[in-house]
Design an enzyme around this catalytic site. Structure first.
Site, mmCIF file in Angstrom:
data_model
loop_
_atom_site.group_PDB
_atom_site.id
_atom_site.type_symbol
_atom_site.label_atom_id
_atom_site.label_comp_id
_atom_site.label_asym_id
_atom_site.label_seq_id
_atom_site.Cartn_x
_atom_site.Cartn_y
_atom_site.Cartn_z
ATOM 1 N N CYS A 66 0.722 -1.118 0.081
ATOM 2 C CA CYS A 66 0.039 -0.066 0.059
ATOM 3 C C CYS A 66 0.867 1.199 0.010
ATOM 4 O O CYS A 66 0.457 2.384 -0.140
ATOM 5 C CB CYS A 66 -0.938 -0.060 1.250
ATOM 6 S SG CYS A 66 -2.098 -1.410 0.908
ATOM 7 N N ASN A 99 -10.332 0.283 -0.208
ATOM 8 C CA ASN A 99 -8.760 0.420 -0.116
ATOM 9 C C ASN A 99 -8.278 -0.167 -1.612
ATOM 10 O O ASN A 99 -8.504 -1.451 -1.943
ATOM 11 C CB ASN A 99 -8.049 -0.350 0.949
ATOM 12 C CG ASN A 99 -6.572 -0.550 1.019
ATOM 13 O OD1 ASN A 99 -6.045 0.053 0.097
ATOM 14 N ND2 ASN A 99 -5.873 -0.964 1.953
ATOM 15 N N HIS A 116 -3.039 7.224 2.560
ATOM 16 C CA HIS A 116 -3.583 6.175 1.971
ATOM 17 C C HIS A 116 -4.870 5.819 2.803
ATOM 18 O O HIS A 116 -4.966 6.029 3.832
ATOM 19 C CB HIS A 116 -2.326 4.936 2.301
ATOM 20 C CG HIS A 116 -2.934 3.729 2.199
ATOM 21 N ND1 HIS A 116 -3.423 3.331 1.022
ATOM 22 C CD2 HIS A 116 -3.134 2.508 2.923
ATOM 23 C CE1 HIS A 116 -3.715 2.020 0.826
ATOM 24 N NE2 HIS A 116 -3.593 1.506 1.969
#
Ligand SMILES: CC(C)(COP(=O)(O)OP(=O)(O)OC[C@H]1O[C@@H](n2cnc3c(N)ncnc32)[C@H](O)[C@@H]1OP(=O)(O)O)[C@@H](O)C(=O)NCCC(=O)NCCS
Length: 327
Positions: free
Chosen positions: A114, A284, A254
């Site tokens: 990520c 996500n 994020h």
């Protein structure tokens, strides 16, 4: 020293919307749990035979080239951050270049889970700063639905598919990507990973039966590390650039969990009105979350705005980038 600036951004998400209501029909979950624990309402899913992350990356790059009036021939390098490459090899970056007509230049993938987009942005920046290249594209693209187990309620509610891309060019003095920090610690390797499909456990009947080709996550452990490290690295980049909460126009975090984002903003002394948030729409999307945020908020950004981009992911990896917005 010459600095690199983001001079354009574009994003792409596929049409199909997977809502919390649909997930309620697939696993034992409910909208209230998902919303209060994660902030997610819906995610976009790439459907269609033979479609991989490159499809979404190419859509984002096509849009980026069009809106910045850039011809494919002008691009010197393309880097793609992804944990869901179309193939183990060749690189998804190679495929995206082929799809959009960028030829005979370097292209490669970066894998930092990520944090991948911020790692790729940091690498791309070096080629502009050194004067080697004039136009570099950095893409974050992930088809997380390809490695999500839709029988596992603890992970399937979290992820979605998408892509975002930015163009990097030399910055006007005082603007652009002014600092970055990238970090990793293998202590996290068994808390968030895809066990099979690589060289340690190549695909076999056994790995498929054991569902080892899906994301495994020990959510609460990841949560603890994420809150601490994303906040620490954001505070560190602010401190070393003499920024306090009042100087930061936008935190670009994020998008893994709204509670992690809130904790980071709190630590930085930043109000929620200065935090880019689109997790409710996309979930996500791994390497795509940060460029998708920049894309969604582009019209609200002003030249000279101080942005802190921050991420945390599997590995563990984490990163922060300080940007003075260039347009
Ligand atoms: C995954 C995450 C949302 C889970 O939230 P949490 O508050 O830690 O919840 P827990 O895992 O402790 O689970 C609490 C309860 O909810 C249950 N639960 C888990 N998923 C559920 C779901 N989708 N629907 C309903 N209940 C669920 C659990 O089984 C547990 O039940 P129990 O108390 O009876 O055992 C959270 O840990 C998280 O966001 N972790 C980090 C994720 C992340 O950032 N990942 C990517 C990094 S890039």
């Amino acid at each position: 020293m010459m600095k690199a600036a983001i001079t354009g951004v574009h994003g792409y998400v596929p049409d199909y919307v997977l809502t919390n209501a649909e997930l309620e029909r697939m696993v034992d979950t409910n909208d209230e749990w998902i919303t209060s624990r994660t902030g997610i309402k819906e995610r976009h899913i790439l459907k269609g035979e033979g479609m991989g992350s490159s499809h979404m990356g190419a859509e984002a790059v096509r849009g980026l080239l069009a809106k910045t009036n850039t011809a494919p021939e002008e691009i010197d390098l393309l880097i793609c951050a992804t944990v869901t490459p179309d193939y183990v090899f060749p690189a998804t970056a190679n495929l995206i270049c082929d799809m959009v007509g960028i030829r005979n230049v370097g292209s490669f993938d970066i894998q930092a889970a990520c944090s991948g987009f911020l790692y790729a942005l940091t690498v791309g920046t070096q080629f502009i700063e050194s004067g080697k290249y004039k136009k570099v594209i950095v893409v974050g693209a992930d088809k997380m639905s390809a490695i999500t187990d839709y029988t596992d309620r603890t992970t399937c509610v979290l992820f979605g598919d998408g892509a975002g891309a930015v163009l990097l060019e030399a910055a006007e003095p005082g603007l652009g990507i002014l600092d970055s920090i990238i970090r990793s610690d293998g202590v996290g390797q068994y808390h968030l990973f895809q066990k099979a499909g690589g060289s340690r456990y190549p695909p076999s009947h056994e790995t498929v039966e054991k569902r080892w080709h899906y994301v495994y996550q020990d959510g609460p452990s990841v949560f603890k590390f994420a809150v601490k490290n994303m906040a620490d690295v954001s505070a560190e980049i602010m401190q070393r650039n003499h920024l306090d909460g009042g100087d930061v126009a936008w935190l670009v975090p994020h998008q893994a969990n709204k509670r992690i984002i809130d904790a980071t903003a709190n630590r930085m002394g930043i109000g929620s009105d200065k935090v880019m948030l689109n997790i409710h729409k996309y979930g996500n999307t791994t390497a795509a979350t940060i460029p998708l945020c920049l894309f969604d908020y582009e019209s609200r950004l002003k030249k000279g705005d101080n942005l802190v981009l921050a991420a945390f992911g599997g590995g563990f990896t984490w990163a922060a980038v300080y940007v003075k917005w260039a347009y």
